[in-house]
Design a protein around this motif. Structure first.
Motif, mmCIF file in Angstrom:
data_model
loop_
_atom_site.group_PDB
_atom_site.id
_atom_site.type_symbol
_atom_site.label_atom_id
_atom_site.label_comp_id
_atom_site.label_asym_id
_atom_site.label_seq_id
_atom_site.Cartn_x
_atom_site.Cartn_y
_atom_site.Cartn_z
ATOM 1 N N ALA A 328 0.834 -1.208 0.000
ATOM 2 C CA ALA A 328 0.000 0.000 0.000
ATOM 3 C C ALA A 328 0.868 1.258 0.000
ATOM 4 C CB ALA A 328 -0.931 -0.002 1.215
ATOM 5 N N GLN A 329 1.917 1.241 0.823
ATOM 6 C CA GLN A 329 2.831 2.387 0.870
ATOM 7 C C GLN A 329 3.511 2.612 -0.482
ATOM 8 O OE1 GLN A 329 5.326 1.139 4.120
ATOM 9 N NE2 GLN A 329 4.233 2.406 5.620
ATOM 10 N N GLN A 330 3.839 1.521 -1.169
ATOM 11 C CA GLN A 330 4.575 1.612 -2.434
ATOM 12 C C GLN A 330 3.670 1.905 -3.633
ATOM 13 O OE1 GLN A 330 6.467 -2.200 -2.663
ATOM 14 N NE2 GLN A 330 7.786 -1.844 -0.890
ATOM 15 N N LYS A 331 2.451 1.346 -3.621
ATOM 16 C CA LYS A 331 1.630 1.342 -4.836
ATOM 17 C C LYS A 331 0.356 2.182 -4.772
ATOM 18 C CE LYS A 331 4.260 -1.891 -6.776
ATOM 19 N NZ LYS A 331 5.063 -1.641 -7.998
ATOM 20 N N SER A 332 -0.232 2.316 -3.586
ATOM 21 C CA SER A 332 -1.548 2.960 -3.513
ATOM 22 C C SER A 332 -1.477 4.429 -3.925
ATOM 23 C CB SER A 332 -2.131 2.855 -2.106
ATOM 24 O OG SER A 332 -3.424 3.447 -2.066
ATOM 25 N N GLN A 333 -2.485 4.869 -4.688
ATOM 26 C CA GLN A 333 -2.529 6.247 -5.171
ATOM 27 C C GLN A 333 -3.492 7.112 -4.346
ATOM 28 O OE1 GLN A 333 -3.450 5.366 -9.299
ATOM 29 N NE2 GLN A 333 -1.313 5.598 -9.885
ATOM 30 N N GLU A 334 -3.933 6.594 -3.200
ATOM 31 C CA GLU A 334 -4.693 7.421 -2.256
ATOM 32 C C GLU A 334 -3.683 7.858 -1.208
ATOM 33 O OE1 GLU A 334 -6.605 9.570 -0.017
ATOM 34 O OE2 GLU A 334 -6.263 7.743 1.126
#
Length: 438
Positions: A328-334
């Protein structure tokens, strides 16, 4: 009309005589121009087609409609703004792919509790070609993507703004009372003179007088309002006091059902509101869900199908042992939740999108969803825990942040759309407005 305008119009008519002529027996009929938007035109046939689509799409009955000439002008105003936005989207390279359009049509069918095939038959039974309806949906998605790029992504909410809101009367109101409002907006010029401002205010006051004397609010809104919900009779839906536009907050809570208030001045113009209904929840208790997510958005560089594929690969990695929080830290765009490993904190039905909530409630604790799409993009979520209790401080904080962000987005969007319209070169040639320019 100056000589350049004359020749420009003459050239457009010549162009249309080649482009929009349709055979009728042995004769040909010229499709009349009803508006010019920058270097583009809107024809009468386009207006007629859009008018039909709008009335079907919004479920408007003949009884609820204003006179055709009035409705035509309102729909044309909507088309002019849409055309200006689509031109800007083309300049900036904003596009949507066919997969996103298909997903949206499927979502519309789901809302009607039917299959896509039956939804298609429903549209065609109304006399519309489904391909034309699909094109209308595509244009709406392009406009939404443009607005998200130009307005929504720049919205941020500070800690001080949240604290100030929570200490305000609206933030202190925990009753959950909801108000169903209808709204009319009469725009003011970009830099109005005192005389011009007084003229618009008098127009708004005249409408208030008519409404208080029994005029139908829905028809007046469809005829006169410049608001985004004009073609829905100005319906703003159900909102708590905290979710109301800031300028309405002092007026709405003490209003009686059926009461009309206005004109209310704002930077955009003069507002008129009517309280249609009011409701108070029977219980304060509600279920809160602790959830985290990974969001991948589709944009000009990433199609909706590519976004889904990226998330499907992330889902596969998690199922084979990868850490949800790290991905999530690497990929999420929120951005806000990504910094916390995707953690959204405690949320409720009202603080997330409907499709998000529908997916979330089906998950058990620690279960991870399949990738699914909402208006924001493609999501992967995991439910961490649930609780049922009175509103927690964390949920209150999250809700306040959401309310402020929505208010700021709506205000910024309203100002941005007004600027797009004001900066466009528009000539309206419909009916008696043949010499009107802006």
């Amino acid at each position: 009309m100056n000589i350049m305008q004359f020749y420009r119009k003459l050239m457009l008519v010549a162009l249309l005589s080649c482009t929009f002529v349709q055979p009728i027996g042995a004769k040909q009929a010229l499709d009349r121009i009803v508006a010019i938007v920058n270097n583009d035109v809107i024809s009468q046939s386009e207006l007629d087609k859009y008018l039909k689509m709008v009335t079907v799409d919004m479920g408007l009955s003949s009884d609820s409609l204003p006179p055709k000439s009035v409705l035509q002008q309102q729909v044309l105003n909507r088309m002019i703004l849409d055309r200006a936005q689509l031109q800007l989207a083309e300049q900036l390279g904003v596009e949507v792919d066919s997969f996103a359009v298909s997903q949206t049509l499927q979502h519309l069918a789901n809302q009607q509790h039917t299959s896509l095939e039956n939804y298609k038959k429903h549209i065609e039974a109304k006399g519309l070609k489904f391909d034309e309806y699909r094109e209308l949906v595509k244009k709406d998605l392009i406009i939404q993507s443009l607005q998200d790029r130009e307005v929504n992504q720049d919205i941020s909410v500070t800690k001080t703004e949240i604290e100030n809101y929570l200490s305000s009367p609206a933030g202190q109101d925990q009753s959950g009372t909801e108000y169903k409002l209808s709204h009319i907006l009469i725009l003011t010029p970009e830099t109005p003179t005192p005389e011009a401002l007084k003229k618009v205010q008098d127009q708004a006051q005249e409408l208030v007088t008519k409404l208080k004397n029994g005029a139908d609010f829905n028809q007046v809104a469809m005829s006169k309002s410049a608001g985004r919900q004009a073609l829905k009779g100005g319906d703003l839906g159900w909102r708590t006091s905290g979710e109301l536009p800031t300028v309405f907050v002092p007026y709405v809570p003490p209003m009686q059902v059926g009461e009309v208030v206005g004109p209310i001045r704002s930077t955009s113009g003069f507002h008129i509101i009517k309280l249609q209904e009011k409701r108070i929840p029977s219980e304060a208790a509600r279920t809160e869900t602790h959830v985290r997510q990974i969001l991948i958005k589709s944009d000009t560089n990433t199609s909706s199908e590519e976004a889904r594929a990226i998330l499907a690969d992330i889902h596969k990695q998690i199922n084979t042992g990868a850490d949800f929080a790290k991905l999530a830290q690497q990929k999420s765009q929120e951005r806000r939740s990504a910094e916390k490993g995707g953690d959204m904190g405690w949320v409720t039905e009202k603080t997330v999108l409907p499709k998000f909530y529908q997916t979330m409630v089906k998950l058990r604790n620690n279960e991870i969803s399949e990738p699914f799409m909402t208006e924001e993009g493609w999501h992967l979520i995991q439910v961490l825990n649930r609780r049922t209790q009175l509103t927690s401080s964390e949920a209150t904080w999250n809700k306040a942040r959401e309310i402020i962000a929505t208010r700021k987005t709506n205000e910024a969007l309203e100002a941005w759309m007004k600027r797009v319209r004001d900066e466009s070169r528009v000539e309206v040639l419909l009916a008696d407005d043949s010499n009107k320019t802006s």
